[in-house]
Scaffold this motif. Structure first.
Motif, PDB file in Angstrom:
ATOM      1  N   ILE A 136       4.971   7.186  -3.067  1.00 58.71           N
ATOM      2  CA  ILE A 136       4.414   5.874  -2.746  1.00 58.71           C
ATOM      3  C   ILE A 136       4.268   5.709  -1.231  1.00 58.71           C
ATOM      4  CG2 ILE A 136       4.905   3.401  -2.774  1.00 58.71           C
ATOM      5  CD1 ILE A 136       3.777   4.409  -5.350  1.00 58.71           C
ATOM      6  N   LYS A 137       5.183   6.292  -0.439  1.00 60.37           N
ATOM      7  CA  LYS A 137       5.069   6.185   1.011  1.00 60.37           C
ATOM      8  C   LYS A 137       3.790   6.840   1.508  1.00 60.37           C
ATOM      9  CE  LYS A 137       9.964   5.731   2.195  1.00 60.37           C
ATOM     10  NZ  LYS A 137      11.108   6.291   2.961  1.00 60.37           N
ATOM     11  N   GLN A 138       3.387   7.957   0.882  1.00 58.83           N
ATOM     12  CA  GLN A 138       2.131   8.596   1.257  1.00 58.83           C
ATOM     13  C   GLN A 138       0.938   7.725   0.877  1.00 58.83           C
ATOM     14  OE1 GLN A 138       1.674  12.584  -0.266  1.00 58.83           O
ATOM     15  NE2 GLN A 138       2.468  13.485   1.608  1.00 58.83           N
ATOM     16  N   ILE A 139       0.976   7.136  -0.300  1.00 59.06           N
ATOM     17  CA  ILE A 139      -0.124   6.287  -0.744  1.00 59.06           C
ATOM     18  C   ILE A 139      -0.309   5.112   0.213  1.00 59.06           C
ATOM     19  CG2 ILE A 139      -0.865   4.700  -2.574  1.00 59.06           C
ATOM     20  CD1 ILE A 139       0.415   6.581  -4.592  1.00 59.06           C
ATOM     21  N   LYS A 140       0.797   4.521   0.655  1.00 59.30           N
ATOM     22  CA  LYS A 140       0.714   3.390   1.572  1.00 59.30           C
ATOM     23  C   LYS A 140       0.240   3.807   2.960  1.00 59.30           C
ATOM     24  CE  LYS A 140       4.212   0.416  -0.583  1.00 59.30           C
ATOM     25  NZ  LYS A 140       5.488  -0.300  -0.381  1.00 59.30           N
ATOM     26  N   SER A 141       0.376   5.089   3.299  1.00 56.11           N
ATOM     27  CA  SER A 141      -0.032   5.558   4.615  1.00 56.11           C
ATOM     28  C   SER A 141      -1.502   5.943   4.686  1.00 56.11           C
ATOM     29  CB  SER A 141       0.827   6.766   5.034  1.00 56.11           C
ATOM     30  OG  SER A 141       2.193   6.403   5.153  1.00 56.11           O
ATOM     31  N   LEU A 142      -2.168   6.079   3.538  1.00 56.69           N
ATOM     32  CA  LEU A 142      -3.577   6.471   3.518  1.00 56.69           C
ATOM     33  C   LEU A 142      -4.456   5.364   4.101  1.00 56.69           C
ATOM     34  CD1 LEU A 142      -3.791   8.085  -0.033  1.00 56.69           C
ATOM     35  CD2 LEU A 142      -4.205   9.277   2.133  1.00 56.69           C
ATOM     36  N   PRO A 143      -5.658   5.711   4.602  1.00 50.28           N
ATOM     37  CA  PRO A 143      -6.587   4.672   5.052  1.00 50.28           C
ATOM     38  C   PRO A 143      -6.873   3.671   3.941  1.00 50.28           C
ATOM     39  CG  PRO A 143      -7.357   6.835   5.751  1.00 50.28           C
ATOM     40  CD  PRO A 143      -6.189   7.065   4.843  1.00 50.28           C
ATOM     41  N   ARG A 144      -7.032   2.399   4.322  1.00 49.54           N
ATOM     42  CA  ARG A 144      -7.159   1.321   3.348  1.00 49.54           C
ATOM     43  C   ARG A 144      -8.595   0.823   3.279  1.00 49.54           C
ATOM     44  NH1 ARG A 144      -1.550  -1.985   4.029  1.00 49.54           N
ATOM     45  NH2 ARG A 144      -0.265  -0.223   4.644  1.00 49.54           N
ATOM     46  N   PHE A 145      -9.044   0.548   2.059  1.00 46.05           N
ATOM     47  CA  PHE A 145     -10.365  -0.034   1.849  1.00 46.05           C
ATOM     48  C   PHE A 145     -10.245  -1.548   1.939  1.00 46.05           C
ATOM     49  CE2 PHE A 145     -13.683  -1.610  -1.144  1.00 46.05           C
ATOM     50  CZ  PHE A 145     -14.794  -1.203  -0.420  1.00 46.05           C
ATOM     51  N   LEU A 146     -10.857  -2.133   2.975  1.00 44.40           N
ATOM     52  CA  LEU A 146     -10.769  -3.567   3.239  1.00 44.40           C
ATOM     53  C   LEU A 146      -9.314  -4.026   3.344  1.00 44.40           C
ATOM     54  CD1 LEU A 146     -13.659  -5.014   1.038  1.00 44.40           C
ATOM     55  CD2 LEU A 146     -13.585  -4.803   3.526  1.00 44.40           C
ATOM     56  N   GLY A 147      -8.462  -3.149   3.873  1.00 46.59           N
ATOM     57  CA  GLY A 147      -7.070  -3.500   4.101  1.00 46.59           C
ATOM     58  C   GLY A 147      -6.173  -3.406   2.890  1.00 46.59           C
ATOM     59  N   GLU A 148      -6.710  -2.916   1.745  1.00 44.81           N
ATOM     60  CA  GLU A 148      -5.931  -2.880   0.514  1.00 44.81           C
ATOM     61  C   GLU A 148      -5.454  -1.462   0.207  1.00 44.81           C
ATOM     62  OE1 GLU A 148      -4.866  -5.128  -1.860  1.00 44.81           O
ATOM     63  OE2 GLU A 148      -5.379  -6.643  -0.377  1.00 44.81           O
ATOM     64  N   VAL A 149      -4.167  -1.296  -0.045  1.00 42.76           N
ATOM     65  CA  VAL A 149      -3.621  -0.037  -0.540  1.00 42.76           C
ATOM     66  C   VAL A 149      -4.010   0.101  -2.008  1.00 42.76           C
ATOM     67  CG1 VAL A 149      -1.525   1.265  -1.006  1.00 42.76           C
ATOM     68  CG2 VAL A 149      -1.691  -0.129   1.060  1.00 42.76           C
ATOM     69  N   ASP A 150      -4.574   1.247  -2.383  1.00 43.79           N
ATOM     70  CA  ASP A 150      -5.088   1.406  -3.739  1.00 43.79           C
ATOM     71  C   ASP A 150      -4.562   2.700  -4.349  1.00 43.79           C
ATOM     72  OD1 ASP A 150      -6.827   1.888  -6.055  1.00 43.79           O
ATOM     73  OD2 ASP A 150      -8.026   0.236  -5.248  1.00 43.79           O
ATOM     74  N   VAL A 151      -3.794   2.577  -5.420  1.00 43.55           N
ATOM     75  CA  VAL A 151      -3.179   3.730  -6.068  1.00 43.55           C
ATOM     76  C   VAL A 151      -4.241   4.649  -6.673  1.00 43.55           C
ATOM     77  CG1 VAL A 151      -1.706   4.439  -7.981  1.00 43.55           C
ATOM     78  CG2 VAL A 151      -1.023   2.522  -6.532  1.00 43.55           C
ATOM     79  N   LEU A 152      -5.220   4.086  -7.369  1.00 44.63           N
ATOM     80  CA  LEU A 152      -6.212   4.913  -8.044  1.00 44.63           C
ATOM     81  C   LEU A 152      -7.128   5.619  -7.045  1.00 44.63           C
ATOM     82  CD1 LEU A 152      -7.220   2.818 -11.188  1.00 44.63           C
ATOM     83  CD2 LEU A 152      -5.360   4.446 -10.866  1.00 44.63           C
ATOM     84  N   LYS A 153      -7.427   4.973  -5.929  1.00 46.76           N
ATOM     85  CA  LYS A 153      -8.233   5.643  -4.907  1.00 46.76           C
ATOM     86  C   LYS A 153      -7.485   6.833  -4.303  1.00 46.76           C
ATOM     87  CE  LYS A 153     -11.716   2.384  -3.269  1.00 46.76           C
ATOM     88  NZ  LYS A 153     -11.757   1.519  -4.438  1.00 46.76           N
ATOM     89  N   ALA A 154      -6.168   6.746  -4.228  1.00 45.76           N
ATOM     90  CA  ALA A 154      -5.376   7.888  -3.759  1.00 45.76           C
ATOM     91  C   ALA A 154      -5.480   9.041  -4.747  1.00 45.76           C
ATOM     92  CB  ALA A 154      -3.921   7.477  -3.563  1.00 45.76           C
ATOM     93  N   LEU A 155      -5.458   8.753  -6.051  1.00 46.35           N
ATOM     94  CA  LEU A 155      -5.574   9.801  -7.063  1.00 46.35           C
ATOM     95  C   LEU A 155      -6.958  10.444  -7.044  1.00 46.35           C
ATOM     96  CD1 LEU A 155      -3.722   8.160 -10.097  1.00 46.35           C
ATOM     97  CD2 LEU A 155      -2.842   9.842  -8.469  1.00 46.35           C
ATOM     98  N   GLN A 156      -7.989   9.688  -6.634  1.00 45.25           N
ATOM     99  CA  GLN A 156      -9.335  10.249  -6.539  1.00 45.25           C
ATOM    100  C   GLN A 156      -9.420  11.386  -5.523  1.00 45.25           C
ATOM    101  OE1 GLN A 156     -11.835   6.934  -5.582  1.00 45.25           O
ATOM    102  NE2 GLN A 156     -11.943   6.168  -7.669  1.00 45.25           N
TER     103      GLN A 156
END
Length: 819
Positions: free
Chosen positions: A132-152
């Motif tokens: 989850i720490k990696q997911i939260k560190s990824l670039p955000r779409f419109l400022g939103e952390v997105d779990v499914l976009k990380a899986l993409q």
């Protein structure tokens, strides 16, 4: 499985456990976060002397049976300091382990690293786990952390259209993903027409994606399992987070109700696009006297969970999720004409909403040091409604005429389920899971309620319900699997999943074998193989669209539209080097039977609203296949983390009445897919991240010409793609198409970056997150359309295929405060 047989099997297991305990002793307990009391899923627990080990289950429980002797117990988990303790085992003991968080994710020292279950040692293949720490560190779409976009960003997983959070796994469709939130299916996992997922990362504990080699405990979908587990809430202290972004804000609050006994967590999110747009709409209304309108869209999510510890043997959990999208339009107009003694008033109200509600009641019970049980009661509901009403009043010379009209369209699916699962750990060489369950489905494939009032005469009033056809079905499951060590080098997971589906007067049965195995070449390299058969009893009727609309319909398997089936085999190799980099390469082949698609020109209302046309007559059944190779290098620890993934794949479909019966590429068939994600932490005050993706363009169907016509021009259709199309065609009422999905849009690629500025506070931290989506503003194709223009030089109409791009460079900023 009959109740008597099930109780007999359980008694045998308990007796075997007791007999086995006379020779060896067992150490068991829970592994948890020292700061919050949160259970750690998948923590490694082993004896450094014998290299015998296990991992914690989905509830943080472990059980390790060893000869009566002194042991060196080692417990490790990514992001936490390694725990080690010498223990003299003389009898069965309960030992709960607490791990201290390693805030900087330093390279932890691992004792006897060759015993740690790294990627090459795990039996399961085709599985992705992102911290989850990696997911939260990824670039955000419109400022939103997105779990499914990380899986993409993982190999074997494709997104749909631009910005979409939909998942297409190894050639499958979005309906073939089993998305579980705390074990409860979520039928619609996206907001804002697919641009955001419904999951709030602040409330999530773990995310696992399984693409193949499915363990027997999972079933009901063909392509993937996305298992998302919510946090339990801190048992130690009150804490939380608040975040404010450009289009939404969210919060999370957790803490103990009774310290070390009862805890809670609650989180929420809401967009305010409608609020931000309201002043501009009001300004437009002020320019037109007698006219007023309101237009808006918003979505919200709400998660809540409470858990109570009765003892080390018994815990109970209650969790719930509710989320909804709402689009509304209201219009009021009024006009007076004193010269003719007349006036009129019109009121229009349109509202569309769709959303999920899930809930779960769970009881964990430790039956013995080696046998763990989990009883679950679940509820899931997905609902779509479209409402429209119109009211008119006309006055002339003192006479008043009124007309009222309205309709409501609604569809959805509702589930009630019960399940009991067991984890049996007789020795370090065996980890047995088994269970039974049942789910009652109610399908609501679409109904239209129509009301109209055209005067005082009752004969002119209408109140009717069309196409109401709710369908009830019951799905039963039973499974058993064993993850066992055959030799020092060979380990396998063998399982069997049985399911049945009762609908109307029909009963379907399915027996699905599951096999996964790994063979260690040495301490760092292993070969892996898997075989899995899957059955899916529910279908999703989808119209082709550039965006993810909520109008897709869930329908059951029937006598005419039978269940979907798949078979998948995979081969691969796994390697760990420098104790930190995980490398895997996998090849797979998958066949899919009884897939459905609308016939050419078909839709749910194919025969017209209110007709007797059955949806089953509007669809065509066919087959699919997909195959490819996936490569992944991943680093999960240290100041620099991330991964590089590449997929080479093919995905095809074949229907007897579509494309003249010839095989054609699936819409999301992509030959090449590349994803690179890198995150780096510069001390405690600054973090930088970036991701770059590349994908072959989506397959599309292009019209060769219109007909009838005296002659069709001689053209090279390939120019339509290469030059975006500028060939002249004649006009006609119909179009002639070549092979379905026979042409490609331009390739897709995009660079996103993000930066976080961090300041530590007395309680928690403050973050400013800044990011850019599509940094170099690539005009990626969203959809294609035909434009006709008059050419003065030739004096003829000219057809051009044009591409529409949706999102240029898009900046974002958000503020976050934890405490």
């Amino acid at each position: 499985m009959k109740p008597i047989q099930f109780c007999f099997l359980l008694s045998l297991l308990l007796a075997f456990s007791q007999m086995y305990a006379q020779q060896k002793v067992t150490i068991s307990g829970y592994v948890e976060d020292a700061d919050t009391g949160e259970k750690l899923i998948g923590a490694n627990v082993y004896d450094a002397k014998t290299f015998a080990g296990t991992t914690t289950n989905a509830y943080g429980f472990y059980s390790l049976t060893l000869p009566s002797d002194s042991i060196q117990l080692v417990v490790s988990f990514i992001g936490f300091d390694t725990y080690a303790e010498s223990i003299l085992l003389k009898e069965n003991i309960t030992k709960n382990i607490v791990l201290q968080s390693d805030v900087l994710l330093k390279e932890v020292e691992v004792i006897a690293t060759e015993a740690t279950p790294e990627i090459q040692e795990r039996t399961q293949m085709s599985t992705v786990s992102i911290p989850i720490k990696q997911i939260k560190s990824l670039p955000r779409f419109l400022g939103e952390v997105d779990v499914l976009k990380a899986l993409q960003l993982m190999p074997g997983v494709q997104s749909g259209s631009e910005g979409s959070s939909g998942l297409y796994v190894r050639g499958g469709g979005p309906d073939q993903n089993l998305i579980l939130l705390d074990g409860v299916p979520v039928y619609n996992a996206s907001h804002l027409f697919g641009f955001f997922s419904v999951f709030n990362a602040d409330a999530i504990n773990s995310v696992d994606l399984i693409k193949g080699g499915f363990p027997a405990r999972y079933g009901g979908r063909l392509s993937s399992v996305i298992d998302i587990r919510m946090k339990e809430g801190s048992m130690k202290k009150i804490g939380g987070a608040v975040s404010i972004g450009l289009i939404s804000s969210k919060f999370m609050l957790e803490g103990p109700i009774i310290k070390d006994k009862t805890s809670f967590i609650i989180s929420g999110r809401r967009t305010y696009i409608d609020v931000l747009a309201r002043p501009f709409i009001r300004m437009a209304n002020n320019q037109d006297e007698g006219y007023n309108s309101t237009l808006g869209y918003y979505f919200y999510d709400l998660n809540a969970k409470i858990n109570h510890k009765f003892s080390d043997r018994d815990r109970i959990y209650l969790s719930a999720y509710a989320g909804d999208d709402t689009f509304y339009f209201r219009e009021e107009s009024e006009y007076d004409d004193p010269g003719f003694d007349s006036s009129y008033k019109d009121d229009y109200d349109a509202n569309t909403g769709w959303g999920n509600i899930t809930s779960m009641l769970r009881w964990n019970h430790v039956l013995s040091p080696k046998l763990f049980s989990n009883v679950s009661l679940t509820y899931s509901n997905y609902d779509l409604h479209i409402d429209y009403s119109s009211k008119s009043e006309y006055t002339y010379n003192g006479m008043v005429e009124k007309e009222d009209f309205g309709f409501r369209y609604f569809s959805g699916i509702e589930d009630w389920g019960a399940k009991i699962d067991f984890d049996f750990m007789p020795s370090p060489a065996h980890y047995i899971k088994f269970g039974v369950g049942a789910t009652h489905h109610q399908f609501k494939p679409g109904a239209l309620q129509y009301e109209a009032n055209f005067g005082d005469d009752d004969d002119e009033n209408i109140d009717t319900l069309l196409n109401e056809s709710f369908v009830n079905a019951v799905e039963y499951v039973a499974y058993v699997e064993d993850d066992f060590k055959m030799t020092n080098r060979l380990k396998a997971n063998l399982g069997l999943h049985y399911s049945s589906f009762a609908v109307d007067d029909t009963m379907f049965h399915s027996l699905q074998p599951r096999i996964s195995a790994r063979y260690l070449l040495n301490n760092r390299w292993s070969l892996k193989a898997s075989f899995a058969m899957m059955t899916q009893y529910i279908h999703l009727l989808s119209n082709s669209s550039a965006i993810d609309l909520p109008t897709d319909l869930w329908v059951p398997a029937t006598k005419k539209v039978v269940p979907q089936n798949s078979m998948q085999v995979a081969l691969g190799a796994a390697h760990t080097f420098k104790n930190n980099f995980e490398v895997s390469i996998e090849s797979y082949y998958k066949t899919m039977k009884n897939l459905i698609a609308y016939k050419d020109g078909g839709s749910y209302f194919g025969g017209g609203i209110g007709s007797d046309t059955d949806w089953q007559d509007q669809v065509e059944s066919g087959d699919g296949e997909s195959y490819g190779v996936e490569f992944l290098v991943q680093k999960k620890k240290g100041n620099t983390t991330g991964w590089i993934g590449y997929t080479l794949s093919w995905s095809n479909r074949q229907f007897e009445e579509i494309n003249f019966g010839k095989q054609f590429p699936y819409k999301y068939d992509r030959r090449h897919d590349i994803a690179i994600a890198v995150m780096h932490k510069f001390g405690e005050r600054f973090e930088l991240s970036g991701s770059w993706v590349f994908g072959t363009g989506n397959a599309v169907t292009l019209a060769l010409a219109n007909y009838p016509k005296a002659a069709m021009p001689d053209v090279d259709i390939r120019n339509l793609v290469n030059g975006y199309g500028n060939n002249a065609f004649g006009y006609g009422a119909n179009q002639f198409f070549d092979n379905r999905n026979g042409y490609r849009m331009p390739s897709y690629h995009r660079l996103d970056i993000g930066a976080s500025f961090i300041k530590q506070k007395k309680t928690g931290e403050r973050r400013w997150n800044v990011g850019f989506y599509n940094l170099y503003s690539r005009k990626n194709p969203f959809f294609m359309f035909v434009d006709t223009q008059y050419d003065p030089a030739s004096g003829e109409q000219e057809r051009k295929y044009k591409l529409v791009s949706l999102i240029p460079i898009l900046p974002s900023v958000s503020w976050q405060r934890t405490f």
